[in-house]
Design a protein around this motif. Structure first.
Motif, PDB file in Angstrom:
ATOM      1  N   ASN A   7      -0.259 -37.404 -61.678  1.00  0.00           N
ATOM      2  CA  ASN A   7       1.021 -36.873 -62.151  1.00  0.00           C
ATOM      3  C   ASN A   7       2.017 -37.992 -62.412  1.00  0.00           C
ATOM      4  O   ASN A   7       2.785 -37.950 -63.387  1.00  0.00           O
ATOM      5  N   ASP A   8       2.019 -38.995 -61.544  1.00  0.00           N
ATOM      6  CA  ASP A   8       2.926 -40.133 -61.737  1.00  0.00           C
ATOM      7  C   ASP A   8       2.544 -40.931 -62.981  1.00  0.00           C
ATOM      8  O   ASP A   8       3.415 -41.402 -63.718  1.00  0.00           O
ATOM      9  N   ALA A  42      11.090 -36.059 -69.947  1.00  0.00           N
ATOM     10  CA  ALA A  42      11.287 -34.784 -69.246  1.00  0.00           C
ATOM     11  C   ALA A  42      11.175 -33.623 -70.226  1.00  0.00           C
ATOM     12  O   ALA A  42      10.556 -32.593 -69.924  1.00  0.00           O
ATOM     13  N   MET A 100       9.725 -31.177 -67.584  1.00  0.00           N
ATOM     14  CA  MET A 100      10.114 -31.579 -66.239  1.00  0.00           C
ATOM     15  C   MET A 100      11.602 -31.916 -66.251  1.00  0.00           C
ATOM     16  O   MET A 100      12.261 -31.883 -67.299  1.00  0.00           O
ATOM     17  N   THR A 101      12.132 -32.259 -65.085  1.00  0.00           N
ATOM     18  CA  THR A 101      13.507 -32.732 -65.011  1.00  0.00           C
ATOM     19  C   THR A 101      13.533 -34.239 -65.157  1.00  0.00           C
ATOM     20  O   THR A 101      12.532 -34.927 -64.894  1.00  0.00           O
ATOM     21  N   SER A 142      15.142 -36.296 -63.287  1.00  0.00           N
ATOM     22  CA  SER A 142      14.985 -36.901 -61.958  1.00  0.00           C
ATOM     23  C   SER A 142      13.519 -36.880 -61.519  1.00  0.00           C
ATOM     24  O   SER A 142      13.050 -37.794 -60.843  1.00  0.00           O
ATOM     25  N   GLY A 143      12.773 -35.827 -61.925  1.00  0.00           N
ATOM     26  CA  GLY A 143      11.359 -35.759 -61.592  1.00  0.00           C
ATOM     27  C   GLY A 143      10.575 -36.892 -62.235  1.00  0.00           C
ATOM     28  O   GLY A 143       9.712 -37.513 -61.596  1.00  0.00           O
ATOM     29  N   LYS A 151      11.572 -40.214 -60.462  1.00  0.00           N
ATOM     30  CA  LYS A 151      10.955 -40.349 -59.141  1.00  0.00           C
ATOM     31  C   LYS A 151       9.461 -40.691 -59.262  1.00  0.00           C
ATOM     32  O   LYS A 151       8.939 -41.483 -58.475  1.00  0.00           O
ATOM     33  N   SER A 152       8.783 -40.092 -60.209  1.00  0.00           N
ATOM     34  CA  SER A 152       7.366 -40.398 -60.408  1.00  0.00           C
ATOM     35  C   SER A 152       7.166 -41.864 -60.778  1.00  0.00           C
ATOM     36  O   SER A 152       6.275 -42.547 -60.252  1.00  0.00           O
TER      37      SER A 152
END
Length: 295
Positions: A7-8, A25, A30-31, A33-34, A37-38
């Motif tokens: 996923n990252d 995103a 996705m967001t 921030s998601g 973070k990844s």
């Protein structure tokens, strides 16, 4: 590989392709921030910075560019492995990465590759025609073509595709003012044209008294293009040592003449090389079949 790692990697590739976390995103639903973070988790695990970040732009670092190449290939392989289990598993698709020597690639491989891509609309190709010898495993290459002897490697499959016959040629114009050489030793009295690859002059190979002799004649002109070398030989600039597939038409039409044929060395192998895998992707298997049927 843990699901989180995949996923990252997906988030990282999306950010690299979009040029921003916001674009990634949006593309991955996705967001922002998601995605961020990844990418941060990935950088922490790798111990390198993948992006140069500013408030207005996002650019790959050198490490990021290298990692992106590998990740793109990994994701393409995963997609193809999944598709191989479906009804369309025999269809070449995804990203096909190949490398071949420059002249052989342009003249012999490119026409086949054009037809191959046209036949399989779900296939993309990333091809390098270069005489530089790349690390197939490190660079994520699906298929390489090499000229000359190759070293055995347990991680690679090596198959001989055909052989390259090299010939010394000159134009009738040049020979009208220069006596044809009768022995390789006579090359020192001629204007020779050399092929250069990676800064090294290619040796002219002959059989003399039962043994292989390699000659690197002094040349007034050296070029890193076989096609350009053929052109200047046709123009009458001097003698050249070239593969027969490059000059066959010129020989047939009388634009060039073969010299020193009695001293011609044995042809050198042209090999197909690919990573040793139990699962050979349809894109690779079918293109190998095409090469072996056609060349």
């Amino acid at each position: 590989m843990a699901p989180g790692n995949i996923n990252d990697i997906v988030a990282f590739v999306a950010a690299a392709e979009a040029g921003s976390f916001v674009g990634a995103a949006r593309a991955r639903s996705m967001t922002r921030s998601g995605i961020a973070k990844s990418v941060a988790r990935l950088e922490d695990r790798l111990g390198v910075r993948l992006f140069h970040r500013t408030t207005r732009s996002l650019g790959l670092t050198d490490d990021g560019r290298l990692f992106l190449d590998r990740c793109t290939q990994i994701l393409a392989d995963l997609e193809e492995a999944e598709l191989s289990m479906s009804d369309g598993g025999g269809e070449p698709q995804g990203l096909f990465r190949m490398t071949a020597p420059m002249t052989f690639g342009r003249l012999m491989v490119l026409p086949l590759l054009n037809d191959f891509i046209a036949s399989w609309p779900r296939l993309k190709a990333d091809v390098s025609f270069t005489d530089r010898v790349s690390d197939i495993i490190e660079d994520g290459i699906d298929l390489a073509i090499r000229i000359g002897e190759t070293r055995d490697n347990s991680s690679l499959i090596i198959r001989t595709l055909t052989h390259q016959h090299d010939v010394v040629v000159a134009s009738p114009t040049y020979l009208s003012t220069h006596p044809a050489p009768q022995h390789p030793d006579d090359l020192s009295g001629h204007t020779c044209l050399n092929y250069v690859s990676a800064g090294q002059k290619r040796a002219w190979r002959f059989v003399v008294e039962g043994g292989i002799v390699q000659v690197k004649p002094h040349a007034r002109l050296s070029l890193d293009s076989g096609e350009a070398l053929r052109d200047v030989a046709v123009s009458g600039a001097g003698l050249a040592f070239l593969p027969s597939y490059l000059v066959d038409r010129d020989l047939a039409d009388g634009r060039l003449v073969t010299l020193l044929a009695d001293y011609a060395a044995a042809p050198v192998p042209i090999s197909i090389i690919y990573p040793s895998r139990r699962y050979l992707a349809p894109k690779v298997r079918r293109f190998i079949d095409l090469l072996t049927r056609t060349i």
